[in-house]
Write an enzyme that holds these catalytic residues in place. Structure first.
Site, PDB file in Angstrom:
ATOM      1  N   PRO A 176     -13.747  40.471  -0.356  1.00  0.00           N
ATOM      2  CA  PRO A 176     -12.647  41.284  -0.863  1.00  0.00           C
ATOM      3  C   PRO A 176     -12.364  41.018  -2.333  1.00  0.00           C
ATOM      4  CG  PRO A 176     -11.836  39.590   0.656  1.00  0.00           C
ATOM      5  CD  PRO A 176     -13.307  39.402   0.529  1.00  0.00           C
ATOM      6  N   GLU A 177     -12.177  42.077  -3.107  1.00  0.00           N
ATOM      7  CA  GLU A 177     -11.774  41.930  -4.502  1.00  0.00           C
ATOM      8  C   GLU A 177     -10.370  42.525  -4.658  1.00  0.00           C
ATOM      9  OE1 GLU A 177     -14.721  42.910  -7.428  1.00  0.00           O
ATOM     10  OE2 GLU A 177     -16.380  42.430  -6.095  1.00  0.00           O
TER      11      GLU A 177
ATOM     12  N   HIS B 241     -12.173  32.096  15.130  1.00  0.00           N
ATOM     13  CA  HIS B 241     -12.192  31.763  13.700  1.00  0.00           C
ATOM     14  C   HIS B 241     -10.791  31.777  13.099  1.00  0.00           C
ATOM     15  CE1 HIS B 241     -16.496  31.794  13.848  1.00  0.00           C
ATOM     16  NE2 HIS B 241     -16.516  33.027  14.301  1.00  0.00           N
TER      17      HIS B 241
ATOM     18  N   ARG C 295     -15.870  31.342   7.449  1.00  0.00           N
ATOM     19  CA  ARG C 295     -16.539  30.399   6.550  1.00  0.00           C
ATOM     20  C   ARG C 295     -15.599  29.425   5.852  1.00  0.00           C
ATOM     21  NH1 ARG C 295     -21.032  33.579   3.185  1.00  0.00           N
ATOM     22  NH2 ARG C 295     -21.500  31.449   2.535  1.00  0.00           N
TER      23      ARG C 295
ATOM     24  N   ARG D 274     -14.511  35.371 -29.022  1.00  0.00           N
ATOM     25  CA  ARG D 274     -14.509  33.927 -29.256  1.00  0.00           C
ATOM     26  C   ARG D 274     -15.534  33.171 -28.415  1.00  0.00           C
ATOM     27  NH1 ARG D 274      -8.756  34.090 -29.977  1.00  0.00           N
ATOM     28  NH2 ARG D 274      -8.368  33.625 -27.806  1.00  0.00           N
TER      29      ARG D 274
END
Ligand code: ZN
Length: 300
Positions: free
Chosen positions: A17-18, A119, A138, A181
């Site tokens: 997921p983002e 899980h 995980r 930079r």
């Protein structure tokens, strides 16, 4: 299209997921959790679990469900919370629940009597008879209760998180100056969360393609940086919008919902034609991540 490429890409897409997916989770959970009291908390004692301070959540009321980057932030009100001024007269920051889905995390609202999943790492029993279950095969996700805004030492990534890409805090000129930079590959800079919050592998590739910048480029001048700034915003805004229209249910609240290969221009399309110039898209490994780009129209 070669179906094999699709299959591999979809398998990858389903796991991480983002920002847009986390925002979708936030929008789904906010009306359900706001105002609910946490009656009891259970968590996985596994030594690798990124879990801390959860014992403090019991008895607290969830005031809201917010988001920073890929983190969900829920300010909590304790039983005796009196509006923010403590006995000492000092401002009482209260507590905050911080959740991160990691790579495989998913949040579900279930009946509290439902047995703990294989899980399930954390379960918050709520005062309406439901349980907020955090499943994470995980164990790369996180669940912590901290003093609001105090993210060190437990959550260093959150402490140094850059501006929200869809807020006015994400300033184009500052972004350009910061990019100028550094001599690190531009994709690595996008992924490290300090220049801008919430961009992961998929939307980094998509943004760089849109801005016509090679992901390994170490020199991004002002005009290209401004193009990249706009691309990050456009790509994420479109994905947030799409998530909002493809909502399914809590059982799919894990990054799988709403995201399909057909909606992406480069990620997962290695070996296929560039939609802009028809050159063959190339897949490389950069900053330890699979990276897809167009060798013809993305310049170094
Ligand atoms: Zn191209």
């Amino acid at each position: 299209m070669r179906p094999a490429v699709d299959q591999v890409a979809l398998a990858t897409l389903r796991t991480v997921p983002e920002l847009p997916e986390v925002e979708s989770v936030r929008r789904q959970l906010a009306p359900e959790l706001t105002g609910r009291r946490v009656v009891e908390v259970w968590w996985d004692p596994h030594p690798h679990a990124r879990i801390s301070g959860l014992e403090q959540a019991a008895g607290q009321v969830i005031r809201s469900v917010g988001r920073r980057g890929k983190f969900l932030l829920c300010p909590l009100d304790g039983p005796g919370f009196a509006g923010g001024i403590g006995a000492s007269g000092a401002r009482d920051a209260g507590l905050e629940l911080v959740l991160h889905l990691g790579m495989t995390g998913a949040l579900r609202l279930v009946d509290a009597t439902e047995p703990t999943g294989a899980h399930e790492r954390v379960g918050f029993d709520l005062d309406d008879g439901r349980r907020l279950a955090f499943n994470d095969p995980r164990r790369f996700g996180r669940a912590s209760v901290v003093v609001a805004g105090r993210y060190l030492p437990d959550i260093p990534t959150l402490a140094v998180l850059g501006p929200e890409p869809l807020s006015p805090d994400f300033d184009p000129e500052r972004f350009a100056a910061q990019l100028a930079r550094t001599r690190a590959p531009v994709k690595a800079r996008l992924l490290d969360q300090r220049l801008v919050a919430g961009v992961g592998n998929i939307y980094a590739d998509e943004s760089l393609w849109r801005a016509r910048i090679h992901p390994a480029s170490r020199r991004v001048g002002r005009s290209r940086a401004l193009a990249l700034h706009a691309a990050v915003r456009d790509v994420l805004a479109a994905a947030v919008e799409r998530e909002g229209t493809t909502f399914r249910d809590y059982q799919l609240v894990n990054g799988a919902s709403g995201r399909y290969l057909s909606e992406l221009d480069v990620y997962g399309r290695g070996g296929l034609e560039c939609r802009r110039c028809t050159a063959t898209l190339r897949r490389i490994v950069l900053a330890q991540r699979g990276t897809t780009y167009c060798p013809s129209c993305q310049r170094i």
